[in-house]
Design an enzyme around this catalytic site. Structure first.
Site, short mmCIF file in Angstrom:
data_model
loop_
_atom_site.label_atom_id
_atom_site.label_comp_id
_atom_site.label_asym_id
_atom_site.label_seq_id
_atom_site.Cartn_x
_atom_site.Cartn_y
_atom_site.Cartn_z
N GLU A 1 -1.44 -9.14 3.13
CA GLU A 1 -1.31 -9.77 4.46
C GLU A 1 -2.67 -10.17 5.04
OE1 GLU A 1 -0.53 -6.67 3.66
OE2 GLU A 1 -0.95 -5.21 5.23
N CYS B 1 0.83 -1.21 0.00
CA CYS B 1 0.00 0.00 0.00
C CYS B 1 0.87 1.26 0.00
CB CYS B 1 -0.98 -0.05 1.17
SG CYS B 1 -2.42 0.98 0.87
N HIS C 1 -3.42 -4.94 0.46
CA HIS C 1 -2.82 -5.48 1.68
C HIS C 1 -2.92 -7.00 1.64
CE1 HIS C 1 -2.19 -1.78 3.99
NE2 HIS C 1 -3.30 -1.34 3.45
N1 GLN Z 1 -1.99 6.70 3.31
C1 GLN Z 1 -2.11 6.01 2.08
C2 GLN Z 1 -3.48 6.17 1.45
O1 GLN Z 1 -4.39 6.54 2.12
C3 GLN Z 1 -1.76 4.55 2.25
C4 GLN Z 1 -2.69 3.82 3.13
C5 GLN Z 1 -2.21 2.46 3.50
O2 GLN Z 1 -1.00 2.19 3.44
N2 GLN Z 1 -3.08 1.60 3.93
O3 GLN Z 1 -3.66 5.93 0.29
#
Ligand code: GLN
Length: 585
Positions: free
Chosen positions: A564, A398, A562
């Site tokens: 994970e 992400c 994600h």
């Molecule tokens: N802050 C970033 C976004 O909002 C990444 C978010 C995250 O890593 N879950 O896109």
């Protein structure tokens, strides 16, 4: 979710559905979630369809607004629920997808009842704790699917004021379906005070007493402690708590949480529960694979050190690592399957800003996990540069993808002030931003303000490493039957929309973010060797970047998702496995 106001009942219970309520005594944080997941796993391995519900007695409607440094990581379900970490523990153990409905909070209960009241749905009746709040709790517990056995874990400890309505609801379900169909488990803690040097049962006796004041008498005690519980202590609990000593299950501290179900089985927990519930095993239990994986995690000679470059909250001498629990577990799963042990170097990205990348010296792989806000961002970018330039395996999750794009733009494409607009809204090169079409789409679905939440499809480039990893591990949805099944499950909504419409082979991963890669820069990146290995298609022409990789690198893969959240002990995430394998070579 239906809005039927009549009293929710399971009175007929024709399919003989069973419920197991798991409560905690003495202190919280002793592993009630792992105990619940382990019981569910054992029952599943005996051939039963199980489901697990977590009740969090806080007023927050969901965990989305909880600070991760205070409450640990926020878990994301496939359908976009932001829940407590325990749902993650269940999914990791059970290798089963759970929905947002499996997470219940006091906030949800009251909000639903009050919303109904405002709409006049109670037809002028006085809305009260009993029956309206209790009925709403029961409705939510009962509505969760068609499993044979539903486990309900109640957060906190008995004796907490906020637990009372849920215990009342459990008792009421028992009244509806009969005592034989309900089992109560109390997870307690037996301290060994250092100045006494003896395991004490008194707090457990008191917890049993406290629970019985609500009309509930535990069938089974899970005795958490530093060491195994001995005969003397079992008998003491039998004598003072009226629990037959064979129903006191020993749960000593373990090196790995995956040992817990194995330990439970040493005490024949599964059969004891089935007997109490008047059920016969549907098949012979087989925990051979589970045991083999656990042994690998504990004893494998092959060790690999990975840096997790994140934001850590220091409280005194302790670092809180709870906010990365899913990433840590995904690494453990991958390691177990590669018959290795993973050593994690927790590197605060702010320290890299101060002391430089020498903090990463010697690690065999680097991960930049998800994150929000500006703290430590430049440190993360430095770590990514170090991985890219030194051919060290890199996995970006992400924010870890977004910053990999920023790093590449700055240092390879020579766009000095390149950034994500989350951190620098005025950058000349907004490599990562909130896309206008995305904003519109999210608005139409009025979904969690502006977050992209839950599972989204991605179509992968067949030439990519990402594609082979998903293909090898059987995570590519290729056959039309699987895809049609998603449709049947009602999951063909906007998150899978266009890809599923075209019936294209696709993968599904969960998301939780606002910002996206700016498509206008894609060509420039491609010209310099970045492979965009997967996109989510909103429609025929609008697509979102889901995966990137570097062609001339040992392993440099990042994803907007994600992964994970879809890693399981018995089925690791393809990206984590690929990353760890590369790190071991
Ligand atoms: N802050 C970033 C976004 O909002 C990444 C978010 C995250 O890593 N879950 O896109």
């Amino acid at each position: 979710m239906h809005t039927n106001n009549s009293e929710p009942k399971l009175k007929k219970n024709t399919n003989n559905k069973k419920f197991i309520f798991v409560t905690g005594g003495v202190i919280s944080g002793v592993g009630k979630g792992v105990a619940t997941a382990s019981i569910a796993l054992i029952l599943k391995k005996y051939g039963f369809k199980v489901n697990t519900i977590k009740i969090d007695p806080y007023i927050n409607v969901d965990a989305g607004t909880l600070r991760p440094t205070e409450h640990g990581e926020v878990w994301v379900t496939f359908d976009g629920g932001e829940t407590d970490q325990d749902i993650g523990t269940y999914e990791r153990f059970l290798n089963q997808e759970l929905s947002r409905q499996n997470s219940i909070t006091t906030g949800q209960i009251y909000k639903t009842v009050i919303d109904k009241e405002r709409k006049g749905e109670f037809l002028g009746k006085t809305v009260q704790f009993v029956p309206h709040i209790i009925n709403e709790i029961k409705r939510r517990i009962i509505q969760v699917d068609d499993s044979d056995i539903t486990l309900v874990e109640l957060g906190g400890t008995v004796g907490d004021y906020e637990n009372i309505p849920f215990l009342f609801a459990a008792k009421s379900i028992e009244k509806d379906i009969g005592r034989d169909n309900v089992l109560y488990v109390l997870v307690t803690y037996l301290p060994v005070p250092s100045h006494i040097g003896e395991m004490k049962t008194k707090p457990t006796q008191q917890a049993i007493k406290q629970l019985s004041e609500t009309g509930i008498f535990p069938d089974l005690i899970i005795a958490r402690s530093e060491n195994k519980i001995d005969k003397v202590r079992r008998e003491k609990i039998e004598k003072y708590g009226n629990i037959p000593s064979e129903y006191v299950i020993s749960a000593p501290d373990v090196e790995s949480i995956y040992e817990v179900p194995l330990n439970f089985q040493k005490d024949k927990l599964g059969i004891k529960i089935l007997n109490k519930l008047r059920l016969k095993p549907k098949r012979r239990i087989n925990l051979v694979k589970w045991e083999k994986l656990t042994t690998a995690l504990k004893t494998s000679k092959s060790k690999v050190e990975i840096a997790l470059v994140g934001k850590y909250l220091k409280t005194g001498n302790y670092d809180l690592k709870d906010s990365y629990v899913s990433v840590i577990e995904a690494l453990n799963h991958a390691a177990a399957h590669l018959n290795a042990r993973v050593m994690i170097r927790f590197v605060p990205s702010e320290d890299i800003e101060k002391k430089g990348v020498s903090l990463l010296k010697g690690v065999k792989g680097i991960i930049v996990p998800g994150g929000f806000g500006s703290k430590g961002i430049e440190g993360k970018i430095k770590a990514i540069k170090y991985a890219r330039e030194n051919n060290i395996p890199y996995l970006g999750l992400c924010l870890g993808l977004q910053l990999a794009m920023v790093e590449f733009a700055r240092n390879v494409l020579k766009m000095k002030d390149a950034h994500t607009t989350e951190i620098n809204p005025k950058t000349k090169h907004p490599i990562v931003m909130i896309l206008p079409e995305q904003r519109k789409l999210l608005k139409e679905h009025a979904y969690g303000a502006t977050m992209r939440l839950g599972e989204y499809s991605a179509v992968l480039n067949k030439e990519s490493r990402v594609f082979s990893l998903y293909k090898e591990t059987g995570r590519l949805n290729e056959d039309m039957k699987t895809i049609r099944n998603y449709k049947k499950l009602g999951r063909e909504d906007y998150r899978l929309g266009y890809d599923i419409k075209l019936r294209r082979p696709m993968i599904l991963e969960r998301h939780r973010h606002r910002y996206e890669v700016n498509p206008e820069y894609i060509k420039l990146f491609e010209d310099k060797g970045v492979l965009f290995s997967g996109f989510h298609y909103i429609n025929e022409k609008d697509k979102l970047v889901e995966f990137i990789e570097l062609k001339n690198h040992k392993f440099f893969v990042a994803t907007q998702a994600h992964p994970e959240f879809k890693s399981r002990f018995e089925d690791p995430s393809p990206l984590f496995k690929g990353f760890l394998e590369a790190s071991m070579n």
